[in-house]
Design a protein around this motif. Structure first.
Motif, PDB file in Angstrom:
ATOM      1  N   ILE A   1       1.454  58.161-113.346  1.00  0.00           N
ATOM      2  CA  ILE A   1       0.946  58.195-111.973  1.00  0.00           C
ATOM      3  C   ILE A   1       1.713  59.267-111.201  1.00  0.00           C
ATOM      4  O   ILE A   1       2.946  59.291-111.216  1.00  0.00           O
ATOM      5  CB  ILE A   1       1.132  56.832-111.273  1.00  0.00           C
ATOM      6  CG1 ILE A   1       0.415  55.722-112.058  1.00  0.00           C
ATOM      7  CG2 ILE A   1       0.616  56.886-109.834  1.00  0.00           C
ATOM      8  CD1 ILE A   1       0.717  54.321-111.543  1.00  0.00           C
ATOM      9  N   MET A   2       0.986  60.144-110.542  1.00  0.00           N
ATOM     10  CA  MET A   2       1.630  61.162-109.717  1.00  0.00           C
ATOM     11  C   MET A   2       2.122  60.540-108.406  1.00  0.00           C
ATOM     12  O   MET A   2       1.459  59.671-107.828  1.00  0.00           O
ATOM     13  CB  MET A   2       0.649  62.294-109.406  1.00  0.00           C
ATOM     14  CG  MET A   2       0.068  62.978-110.631  1.00  0.00           C
ATOM     15  SD  MET A   2       1.311  63.751-111.684  1.00  0.00           S
ATOM     16  CE  MET A   2       1.878  65.076-110.604  1.00  0.00           C
ATOM     17  N   LYS A   3       3.270  60.993-107.944  1.00  0.00           N
ATOM     18  CA  LYS A   3       3.801  60.491-106.670  1.00  0.00           C
ATOM     19  C   LYS A   3       2.885  60.819-105.497  1.00  0.00           C
ATOM     20  O   LYS A   3       2.904  60.137-104.474  1.00  0.00           O
ATOM     21  CB  LYS A   3       5.188  61.089-106.413  1.00  0.00           C
ATOM     22  CG  LYS A   3       6.307  60.424-107.191  1.00  0.00           C
ATOM     23  CD  LYS A   3       7.661  60.986-106.790  1.00  0.00           C
ATOM     24  CE  LYS A   3       8.790  60.245-107.499  1.00  0.00           C
ATOM     25  NZ  LYS A   3      10.123  60.795-107.149  1.00  0.00           N
ATOM     26  N   THR A   4       2.078  61.861-105.658  1.00  0.00           N
ATOM     27  CA  THR A   4       1.203  62.299-104.564  1.00  0.00           C
ATOM     28  C   THR A   4      -0.119  61.533-104.511  1.00  0.00           C
ATOM     29  O   THR A   4      -0.966  61.835-103.669  1.00  0.00           O
ATOM     30  CB  THR A   4       0.893  63.796-104.719  1.00  0.00           C
ATOM     31  OG1 THR A   4       0.371  64.035-106.037  1.00  0.00           O
ATOM     32  CG2 THR A   4       2.152  64.634-104.520  1.00  0.00           C
ATOM     33  N   THR A   5      -0.307  60.557-105.397  1.00  0.00           N
ATOM     34  CA  THR A   5      -1.574  59.826-105.407  1.00  0.00           C
ATOM     35  C   THR A   5      -1.857  59.184-104.047  1.00  0.00           C
ATOM     36  O   THR A   5      -0.951  58.683-103.380  1.00  0.00           O
ATOM     37  CB  THR A   5      -1.586  58.743-106.501  1.00  0.00           C
ATOM     38  OG1 THR A   5      -2.850  58.069-106.465  1.00  0.00           O
ATOM     39  CG2 THR A   5      -0.496  57.707-106.291  1.00  0.00           C
TER      40      THR A   5
END
Length: 233
Positions: free
Chosen positions: A153-157
């Motif tokens: 999971i990207m932190k920017t999601t």
């Protein structure tokens, strides 16, 4: 870059994963040796990567092109790490053919043009089990090359809860059964491997250990080494 998340069934994942849950293996492709059992007695088929150097296979073996295929690139890097680039010099001397991809190889295994080949396990299982073709898998005694695909999971999601739910599904039993339907291996011991294969844990026990950082850092160098040894002769 990545958002750590301990999946609901974190402990069920038996293959590589980040201890904090930043990433997980979600499925596994295996590079193996394949042969046509109608044209080659299984007891005579190559049993290891080193067996491909036997002069009896001269001009009758093949592999996919690592300049075009990511999984073939991993296989080349793994074998170079294990046996050195001299291994590929010997393969070239033994007439190893480099094909554009797996489809050409499997077709030439069926016709008998090739006696054995390095190829993705899923291609062979699909043909042998689903289409009843006479192709078979040999899991190399010196280590199958396991190639996991990651999920993270990207932190920017913008939807972290939705992303976490997706990770949970893929790592859960339903998601892993979906992986197996695609003839790839699950990352859980409690989900059966594809028909015609052997358990993921059994393959993992003798897999070739891969320095992934080396493959990432030296992509151009590895490809050039391969090209000079296998394609410029």
């Amino acid at each position: 870059l990545l958002l750590p998340y301990k999946a609901k069934e974190f402990d069920k994942v038996i293959l590589d994963k980040d201890p904090q849950g930043a990433w997980y293996s979600v499925r596994v492709c295996n590079m193996i040796i394949a042969f046509n059992k109608d044209k080659l007695d299984p007891k005579d088929a190559p049993k290891s990567w080193k067996d491909l150097l036997d002069p009896k296979w001269k001009g009758k073996i093949a592999m996919p092109n690592p300049l075009l295929s990511g999984t073939a690139y991993v296989a080349v890097g793994a074998l170079a790490q294990k046996y050195g680039w001299e291994y590929f010099d010997k393969l070239a001397a033994n007439g190893m053919k480099v094909e554009q991809g797996n489809s050409a190889i499997q077709n030439k295994l069926l016709t008998g043009e090739y006696a054995a080949a390095m190829i993705l396990e899923e291609n062979i299982l699909k043909l042998s089990v689903a289409k009843k073709e006479p192709l078979a898998v040999s899991y190399p005694s010196d280590g199958t090359i396991m190639i996991p695909s990651p999920i993270a999971i990207m932190k920017t999601t913008k939807n972290p809860e939705g992303a976490k739910a997706l990770v949970d599904w893929w790592l859960g039993k339903d998601g892993q059964k979906a992986v197996v339907k695609g003839w790839m291996h699950p990352v859980r011991a409690d989900v059966e491997a594809p028909l015609g294969s052997i358990p993921t844990s059994q393959i993992a026990a003798t897999k070739i250990k891969i320095d992934w950082k080396d493959l990432a850092d030296n992509n151009a160098k590895i490809k050039e080494n391969f090209r000079k040894r296998m394609m410029d002769r």
